[in-house]
Design a protein around this motif. Structure first.
Motif, PDB file in Angstrom:
ATOM      1  N   PHE A  79      -1.373  10.049   1.039  1.00  0.00           N
ATOM      2  CA  PHE A  79      -0.347   9.768   2.045  1.00  0.00           C
ATOM      3  C   PHE A  79       0.607  10.942   2.285  1.00  0.00           C
ATOM      4  N   ASN A  80       0.095  12.158   2.136  1.00  0.00           N
ATOM      5  CA  ASN A  80       0.865  13.357   2.428  1.00  0.00           C
ATOM      6  C   ASN A  80       0.657  13.688   3.911  1.00  0.00           C
ATOM      7  N   ILE A  81       1.706  13.484   4.717  1.00  0.00           N
ATOM      8  CA  ILE A  81       1.615  13.651   6.170  1.00  0.00           C
ATOM      9  C   ILE A  81       1.270  15.097   6.545  1.00  0.00           C
ATOM     10  N   SER A  82       1.915  16.061   5.925  1.00  0.00           N
ATOM     11  CA  SER A  82       1.667  17.470   6.262  1.00  0.00           C
ATOM     12  C   SER A  82       0.222  17.874   5.980  1.00  0.00           C
ATOM     13  N   LEU A 142       0.813  -1.212   0.000  1.00  0.00           N
ATOM     14  CA  LEU A 142       0.000   0.000   0.000  1.00  0.00           C
ATOM     15  C   LEU A 142       0.846   1.262   0.000  1.00  0.00           C
ATOM     16  N   LYS A 143       1.979   1.215   0.672  1.00  0.00           N
ATOM     17  CA  LYS A 143       2.827   2.408   0.780  1.00  0.00           C
ATOM     18  C   LYS A 143       4.157   2.127   0.101  1.00  0.00           C
ATOM     19  N   LEU A 144       4.418   2.826  -0.984  1.00  0.00           N
ATOM     20  CA  LEU A 144       5.652   2.670  -1.754  1.00  0.00           C
ATOM     21  C   LEU A 144       6.474   3.940  -1.575  1.00  0.00           C
ATOM     22  N   GLY A 145       7.318   3.936  -0.554  1.00  0.00           N
ATOM     23  CA  GLY A 145       8.063   5.153  -0.234  1.00  0.00           C
ATOM     24  C   GLY A 145       7.084   6.216   0.198  1.00  0.00           C
ATOM     25  N   SER A 146       7.078   7.337  -0.507  1.00  0.00           N
ATOM     26  CA  SER A 146       6.122   8.400  -0.180  1.00  0.00           C
ATOM     27  C   SER A 146       4.887   8.336  -1.073  1.00  0.00           C
ATOM     28  N   ALA A 147       4.820   7.342  -1.950  1.00  0.00           N
ATOM     29  CA  ALA A 147       3.691   7.210  -2.876  1.00  0.00           C
ATOM     30  C   ALA A 147       2.706   6.148  -2.382  1.00  0.00           C
ATOM     31  N   SER A 148       1.530   6.185  -2.965  1.00  0.00           N
ATOM     32  CA  SER A 148       0.488   5.222  -2.629  1.00  0.00           C
ATOM     33  C   SER A 148       0.493   4.068  -3.631  1.00  0.00           C
ATOM     34  N   GLU A 151      -8.118   7.287   6.834  1.00  0.00           N
ATOM     35  CA  GLU A 151      -9.027   7.744   5.798  1.00  0.00           C
ATOM     36  C   GLU A 151      -8.510   9.063   5.212  1.00  0.00           C
ATOM     37  N   THR A 152      -8.090   9.953   6.086  1.00  0.00           N
ATOM     38  CA  THR A 152      -7.553  11.242   5.638  1.00  0.00           C
ATOM     39  C   THR A 152      -6.228  11.056   4.913  1.00  0.00           C
ATOM     40  N   LEU A 153      -5.388  10.144   5.397  1.00  0.00           N
ATOM     41  CA  LEU A 153      -4.134   9.832   4.691  1.00  0.00           C
ATOM     42  C   LEU A 153      -4.416   9.384   3.263  1.00  0.00           C
ATOM     43  N   ALA A 154      -5.398   8.508   3.093  1.00  0.00           N
ATOM     44  CA  ALA A 154      -5.742   8.033   1.748  1.00  0.00           C
ATOM     45  C   ALA A 154      -6.247   9.183   0.884  1.00  0.00           C
ATOM     46  N   GLU A 155      -7.064  10.064   1.469  1.00  0.00           N
ATOM     47  CA  GLU A 155      -7.593  11.212   0.718  1.00  0.00           C
ATOM     48  C   GLU A 155      -6.483  12.142   0.244  1.00  0.00           C
ATOM     49  N   THR A 156      -5.402  12.251   1.026  1.00  0.00           N
ATOM     50  CA  THR A 156      -4.307  13.164   0.693  1.00  0.00           C
ATOM     51  C   THR A 156      -3.158  12.458  -0.015  1.00  0.00           C
ATOM     52  N   ALA A 199       2.713  12.137  13.263  1.00  0.00           N
ATOM     53  CA  ALA A 199       3.795  11.168  13.053  1.00  0.00           C
ATOM     54  C   ALA A 199       3.942  10.259  14.275  1.00  0.00           C
ATOM     55  N   ARG A 200       3.823  10.816  15.469  1.00  0.00           N
ATOM     56  CA  ARG A 200       3.920  10.013  16.688  1.00  0.00           C
ATOM     57  C   ARG A 200       2.767   9.003  16.767  1.00  0.00           C
ATOM     58  N   LYS A 201       1.543   9.441  16.441  1.00  0.00           N
ATOM     59  CA  LYS A 201       0.391   8.541  16.464  1.00  0.00           C
ATOM     60  C   LYS A 201       0.560   7.419  15.444  1.00  0.00           C
ATOM     61  N   LEU A 202       1.062   7.746  14.277  1.00  0.00           N
ATOM     62  CA  LEU A 202       1.273   6.719  13.257  1.00  0.00           C
ATOM     63  C   LEU A 202       2.362   5.742  13.691  1.00  0.00           C
ATOM     64  N   GLY A 203       3.392   6.237  14.334  1.00  0.00           N
ATOM     65  CA  GLY A 203       4.486   5.378  14.788  1.00  0.00           C
ATOM     66  C   GLY A 203       4.072   4.419  15.883  1.00  0.00           C
ATOM     67  N   LYS A 204       3.116   4.804  16.718  1.00  0.00           N
ATOM     68  CA  LYS A 204       2.653   3.945  17.817  1.00  0.00           C
ATOM     69  C   LYS A 204       1.921   2.722  17.313  1.00  0.00           C
ATOM     70  N   ARG A 205       1.112   2.854  16.251  1.00  0.00           N
ATOM     71  CA  ARG A 205       0.270   1.763  15.809  1.00  0.00           C
ATOM     72  C   ARG A 205       0.779   1.053  14.574  1.00  0.00           C
ATOM     73  N   GLN A 206       1.953   1.420  14.093  1.00  0.00           N
ATOM     74  CA  GLN A 206       2.477   0.828  12.863  1.00  0.00           C
ATOM     75  C   GLN A 206       2.621  -0.671  13.033  1.00  0.00           C
ATOM     76  N   VAL A 207       2.111  -1.436  12.049  1.00  0.00           N
ATOM     77  CA  VAL A 207       2.112  -2.891  12.138  1.00  0.00           C
ATOM     78  C   VAL A 207       3.350  -3.491  11.508  1.00  0.00           C
ATOM     79  N   SER A 208       3.878  -2.868  10.471  1.00  0.00           N
ATOM     80  CA  SER A 208       5.010  -3.459   9.750  1.00  0.00           C
ATOM     81  C   SER A 208       6.251  -3.317  10.577  1.00  0.00           C
TER      82      SER A 208
END
Length: 180
Positions: free
Chosen positions: A154-157, A59-65, A147-152, A171-180
């Protein structure tokens, strides 16, 4: 007449080269011919010469979707069995992946058995259990973030701006729940 090799051609779209090699070796042992790509551009170029029947797309290829790759693969061959793998599982991205042509969506870590089973599972399961588990506020927040990440795309800003939070907080919230 159906070409057996063409039926067993698998495309792996993954930017983590070590993981891609591991998947490739595992599927080759199962009789697949495997080709790999690490970006949408590489997928588009590969489709000029190859006609895979199966694809595994990160789903996530570097900074691209990777959803762009799903759309391109489905447009190339609507019958292709496409499985999306992600370390950032959310309902929003699962729905988008299926809408764009994926046949299945798996959270990492997924093994070769699970991926291959997803290829053969063409229809939904009407006997799938419906759970009555209550959704927590943290889960709802997690799903809204993705959902918002997908809409943007995957643009974090931009995601942080739309959610009204600081980029570092997101970024902290995403890092806490990251599965990979």
């Amino acid at each position: 007449m159906i070409d057996e090799e063409a039926e067993r051609l698998l495309l792996i779209v993954e930017d983590d080269q070590a993981f891609a090699r591991t998947l490739q070796r595992s599927f080759e042992r199962r009789g697949y011919r495997v080709v790999a790509a690490a970006s949408h551009e590489a997928v588009a170029a590969l489709l000029e010469d190859e006609d895979p029947g199966f694809a595994v797309v990160d789903l996530k290829l570097g900074s691209a979707s990777g959803l762009v790759c799903v759309q391109t693969l489905h447009a190339h061959d609507p019958e292709m069995q496409i499985v999306v793998l992600t370390g950032f599982a959310s309902i929003a991205t699962a729905v988008e992946a299926i809408k764009l042509g994926a046949s299945h969506y798996l959270a990492k870590p997924a093994n070769t058995d699970e991926i291959e089973a997803a290829f053969t599972k063409g229809q939904g399961d009407i006997d799938a259990p419906v759970t009555t588990r209550q959704t927590s506020i943290k889960t709802l927040e997690w799903e809204r973030i993705h959902e918002t990440l997908a809409e943007t795309d995957f643009n974090i800003s931009e995601t942080a701006r739309r959610l009204g939070m600081h980029r570092r907080t997101l970024a902290r919230k995403l890092g806490k729940r990251q599965v990979s």
